[in-house]
Structure formats: C-alpha cells, structure tokens
Design an enzyme around this catalytic site. Structure first.
Site, PDB file in Angstrom:
ATOM      1  N   ASN A  70     -59.976  -4.438  21.281  1.00  0.00           N
ATOM      2  CA  ASN A  70     -61.128  -5.243  21.943  1.00  0.00           C
ATOM      3  C   ASN A  70     -62.467  -4.396  20.861  1.00  0.00           C
ATOM      4  O   ASN A  70     -63.053  -4.997  21.010  1.00  0.00           O
ATOM      5  CB  ASN A  70     -61.402  -4.833  23.191  1.00  0.00           C
ATOM      6  CG  ASN A  70     -62.643  -5.652  24.330  1.00  0.00           C
ATOM      7  OD1 ASN A  70     -63.451  -6.747  23.499  1.00  0.00           O
ATOM      8  ND2 ASN A  70     -63.920  -4.516  24.505  1.00  0.00           N
ATOM      9  N   SER A 122     -63.580 -13.610  17.049  1.00  0.00           N
ATOM     10  CA  SER A 122     -64.660 -14.072  17.768  1.00  0.00           C
ATOM     11  C   SER A 122     -64.785 -14.947  17.422  1.00  0.00           C
ATOM     12  O   SER A 122     -64.267 -15.695  15.996  1.00  0.00           O
ATOM     13  CB  SER A 122     -65.962 -13.341  16.858  1.00  0.00           C
ATOM     14  OG  SER A 122     -66.687 -13.403  17.157  1.00  0.00           O
ATOM     15  N   TYR A 134     -68.092  -8.706   9.860  1.00  0.00           N
ATOM     16  CA  TYR A 134     -67.627  -8.446  11.005  1.00  0.00           C
ATOM     17  C   TYR A 134     -66.627  -9.548  10.866  1.00  0.00           C
ATOM     18  O   TYR A 134     -65.549 -10.014  11.634  1.00  0.00           O
ATOM     19  CB  TYR A 134     -68.793  -8.656  11.786  1.00  0.00           C
ATOM     20  CG  TYR A 134     -68.668  -8.811  13.297  1.00  0.00           C
ATOM     21  CD1 TYR A 134     -68.209  -7.745  13.784  1.00  0.00           C
ATOM     22  CD2 TYR A 134     -68.321 -10.314  14.076  1.00  0.00           C
ATOM     23  CE1 TYR A 134     -67.776  -8.113  15.567  1.00  0.00           C
ATOM     24  CE2 TYR A 134     -68.693 -10.193  15.847  1.00  0.00           C
ATOM     25  CZ  TYR A 134     -67.864  -9.001  16.080  1.00  0.00           C
ATOM     26  OH  TYR A 134     -67.333  -9.112  17.323  1.00  0.00           O
ATOM     27  N   ALA A 135     -66.979 -10.725  10.602  1.00  0.00           N
ATOM     28  CA  ALA A 135     -65.772 -13.101  10.456  1.00  0.00           C
ATOM     29  C   ALA A 135     -64.757 -12.515   9.952  1.00  0.00           C
ATOM     30  O   ALA A 135     -64.556 -12.759  10.315  1.00  0.00           O
ATOM     31  CB  ALA A 135     -67.344 -13.588  10.196  1.00  0.00           C
ATOM     32  N   LYS A 138     -63.207 -10.429  11.753  1.00  0.00           N
ATOM     33  CA  LYS A 138     -62.279 -11.286  13.027  1.00  0.00           C
ATOM     34  C   LYS A 138     -61.235 -11.972  12.667  1.00  0.00           C
ATOM     35  O   LYS A 138     -60.467 -12.225  14.063  1.00  0.00           O
ATOM     36  CB  LYS A 138     -63.671 -11.337  13.930  1.00  0.00           C
ATOM     37  CG  LYS A 138     -64.076 -10.863  14.281  1.00  0.00           C
ATOM     38  CD  LYS A 138     -63.198  -9.624  15.871  1.00  0.00           C
ATOM     39  CE  LYS A 138     -64.670  -8.468  16.398  1.00  0.00           C
ATOM     40  NZ  LYS A 138     -63.544  -7.595  17.382  1.00  0.00           N
TER      41      LYS A 138
END
Length: 234
Positions: A70, A122, A134-135, A138
C-alpha cells in the site's frame, strides 16, 4: 503485513482486519501511534537495505498469510519538468517495496499452501496530468498483479489489486481542502459526485484478502465512484 499502514487507506484496513480477529503488522515511516490496532514497525522503505532488513526480520518473527503493498510516493511533475531523480524515487518506493515485501512473505505462504497478495494501484493509471511517474508505477503494479497471479496460480496464493479513485484521506484533504479548486476538479471526475471513504476502500480490500475470494486472481478492482467508467449522464 500492510505497508503504509499508519494513515488513510492502510490505517482503515488495519482497523477492519483487526476487528475481524486478524493479527496486523503495519509498516510506516513513523511508528509512534500507540492506538494502532496491531504491531506497527518503523521503516523508511525508500532505503533498499533498510527495507530488506526489516522485511527479513518480520518474516522471521511472524507467519504471514497475506501482504498488502500500500505504501506510495507521489511527486507531480508535468512533461518538460520531469526530474529523473524524482522519477526514480517514485518508482523505488512504489515498486521496490512491493517486490521486497512480497518476496519476504512468499516462502511461508508457499509452505502453507494459502496466501493473499494485494497491490494498491490507482485510478491514475487511466491517465492524469502531472502523474508520469506515479501513474507509471501504479500501472506497473497492475502488471505485477497479473504476472504474479499466473506464477502462483497453483499454489493457493492469489494476487489481486485495487485501484482507488479520489479518497478522503488526511493527505488528500491537506492538498485539496473543502471549497478548493483541487476539490472541485476531482469531484468533476467522479459520477457519484463524492469522494470515497478510506473504510469503503478497506472493505473491498478485506474481501480480496479473505477466504471467500479464492477463485479471484490477477484482477484489478477499480473503487472510484464510477470514475473509471466515464462521466455521469446528468
């Protein structure tokens, strides 16, 4: 074992699992929460050597039957301003820790013929300005989920992911206070016209970690008020 367990979705899941009678071991950068519903361990998961040592120690001390990857790091940067050191830092925290944590608990789960791996992805994997790093991280977790599910399909261990949409965590509210432009922008993307609550995300996660989800593996569940489907028709 839950990484990033002290706040937000990780904390909500810890509380839900503990209330159901499970032993919870949480990992967070700061472990000064005396009310944590289980064992909370301090670790900087951006430090590869420290993370390895902490995971190895916990695997010796506990017999884990599940791991929730997480922990996350977000450093928004638009194209043209992407700093590669920041990019690598985001990748390291989101991806290295997932591999390290899962590999640490895997031997026991293989031995007992039962286990659950849950990766937290996400909604941003579908595209969001400023989220190149970030994407991408994820999205890689979605690939981890599919690949590991195939590798472990005959072991009794399932591997799934959840992809939350905008969720009303402490960090989200710090960055998007009520009435702000950020709040309005995020709300406009959610057909249900509200943010998710950490415990709503945790409820779905708890199901995927439980006994009744044994025929589900390799899947990514979007929990986003319909945002991954499209805009509301009214």
């Amino acid at each position: 074992m839950i990484t990033g367990a002290s706040k937000g979705i990780g904390r909500a899941l810890s509380q839900r699992l503990a209330a159901a009678g499970h032993g919870v071991v949480g990992i967070a950068r700061r472990a000064d929460d005396r009310d944590f519903p289980g064992t909370l361990v301090s670790a900087d998961l951006s430090d590869r050597q420290q993370a390895d040592a902490v995971f190895a120690d916990l695997a010796r001390r506990f017999r884990f039957d599940g791991v929730v990857n997480n922990v996350g790091l977000v450093r928004p940067q638009p194209l043209g301003e992407i700093d590669l050191d920041s990019f690598d830092a985001v990748m390291g925290v989101n991806l290295h820790s997932a591999i390290q944590a899962t590999q640490a608990v895997l031997p026991n789960m293989r031995e007992q013929g039962w286990g659950r791996v849950l990766n937290v992805s996400s909604l941003t994997v579908l595209g969001m300005p400023g989220r190149t790093a970030y994407a991408s991280a994820k999205a890689a977790l979605v690939n981890f989920t599919r690949t590991w599910a195939l590798e472990l399909a005959r072991t009794g261990i399932t591997v799934n992911a959840v992809a939350p949409g905008p969720t009303e965590t402490e960090l989200f509210r710090e960055n998007n206070p009520p009435g702000s432009e950020g709040e309005a922008r995020y709300l406009a993307s959610v057909p249900m016209d509200r943010f998710g609550k950490p415990d709503e995300i945790a409820a779905a996660m708890a199901f995927l970690l439980g006994e009744h989800s044994g025929y589900i593996t390799g899947q990514t569940l979007f929990i986003d008020g319909g945002a991954s489907v499209g805009r509301a028709a009214f």
